[in-house]
Design a protein around this motif. Structure first.
Motif, short mmCIF file in Angstrom:
data_model
loop_
_atom_site.label_atom_id
_atom_site.label_comp_id
_atom_site.label_asym_id
_atom_site.label_seq_id
_atom_site.Cartn_x
_atom_site.Cartn_y
_atom_site.Cartn_z
N GLY A 42 22.32 12.28 68.39
CA GLY A 42 23.45 12.79 67.62
C GLY A 42 23.93 14.12 68.15
N HIS A 43 24.60 14.86 67.27
CA HIS A 43 25.17 16.15 67.66
C HIS A 43 25.11 17.10 66.46
N PHE A 44 25.44 18.35 66.73
CA PHE A 44 25.31 19.40 65.73
C PHE A 44 26.58 19.62 64.91
N HIS A 45 26.38 20.06 63.69
CA HIS A 45 27.42 20.62 62.82
C HIS A 45 26.84 21.93 62.30
N LEU A 46 27.67 22.93 62.10
CA LEU A 46 27.22 24.21 61.55
C LEU A 46 27.93 24.42 60.22
N ILE A 47 27.17 24.54 59.16
CA ILE A 47 27.73 24.70 57.82
C ILE A 47 27.58 26.17 57.42
N ILE A 48 28.73 26.81 57.22
CA ILE A 48 28.74 28.24 56.89
C ILE A 48 28.78 28.39 55.38
N ASP A 49 27.79 29.09 54.83
CA ASP A 49 27.70 29.34 53.39
C ASP A 49 27.72 28.05 52.57
N GLY A 50 27.01 27.04 53.06
CA GLY A 50 26.90 25.77 52.36
C GLY A 50 25.48 25.25 52.42
N LYS A 51 25.30 24.02 52.01
CA LYS A 51 23.97 23.42 51.93
C LYS A 51 23.86 22.23 52.89
N PRO A 52 22.62 21.82 53.21
CA PRO A 52 22.45 20.62 54.03
C PRO A 52 23.12 19.42 53.36
N VAL A 53 23.54 18.47 54.18
CA VAL A 53 24.24 17.28 53.72
C VAL A 53 23.22 16.16 53.52
N PRO A 54 23.29 15.45 52.37
CA PRO A 54 22.33 14.36 52.13
C PRO A 54 22.36 13.31 53.24
N ARG A 55 21.20 12.73 53.49
CA ARG A 55 21.05 11.70 54.53
C ARG A 55 22.05 10.57 54.31
N GLY A 56 22.76 10.21 55.38
CA GLY A 56 23.71 9.10 55.33
C GLY A 56 25.13 9.51 54.96
N ASP A 57 25.31 10.69 54.34
CA ASP A 57 26.66 11.16 54.01
C ASP A 57 27.36 11.67 55.27
N VAL A 58 28.66 11.48 55.33
CA VAL A 58 29.44 12.00 56.46
C VAL A 58 29.55 13.52 56.29
N ILE A 59 29.26 14.23 57.38
CA ILE A 59 29.34 15.69 57.37
C ILE A 59 30.81 16.07 57.53
N PRO A 60 31.37 16.81 56.57
CA PRO A 60 32.79 17.17 56.69
C PRO A 60 33.02 18.11 57.87
N THR A 61 34.17 17.97 58.50
CA THR A 61 34.57 18.89 59.55
C THR A 61 35.68 19.76 58.99
N THR A 62 35.37 21.03 58.76
CA THR A 62 36.32 21.98 58.20
C THR A 62 36.14 23.32 58.92
N GLU A 63 36.92 24.30 58.53
CA GLU A 63 36.78 25.63 59.13
C GLU A 63 35.39 26.19 58.84
N SER A 64 34.83 25.87 57.67
CA SER A 64 33.50 26.38 57.33
C SER A 64 32.39 25.39 57.68
#
Length: 111
Positions: A42-64
């Protein structure tokens, strides 16, 4: 699965200046670009001031929550003064989260 993702730098609890240089680490999985559905990759996502994403959920791509689907392992991010959390989340080729087990959260203070 004996894999982990981690933030190499900055260190947890560090005081930093903006833009903040962030380096990503990975063990036990393969780094692949977005769209590549090779198992255990896979690949990385960086979540700024947020929480880990539950397994299987799509990780949103936003400014944060920027997506590093081109296999990037470093970035520079602009952060305002104060306390922030950075969560490195690993996702598959379809941006689905591998869950909190394949995430790492640190706290930094921007001066």
């Amino acid at each position: 699965m004996d894999a982990r993702v981690y933030i190499i730098e900055p260190a947890d609890g560090a005081t930093v200046a903006s833009p903040v240089s962030v380096k990503f680490g990975l063990e036990g999985m393969q780094l692949r670009p977005a769209g590549d559905m090779t198992p255990d990759s896979g690949h990385f996502h960086l979540i700024i001031d947020g929480k880990p994403v539950p397994r299987g959920d799509v990780i949103p791509t936003t400014e944060s929550s920027p997506d590093f689907g081109k296999m990037q392992t470093t970035t520079e991010i602009q952060l305002g003064q104060g306390q922030h959390t950075l969560t490195l989340q690993f996702g598959d080729g379809a941006h689905r989260s591998f869950g909190p087990e394949l995430s790492n959260t640190i706290s930094v203070r921007v001066q």
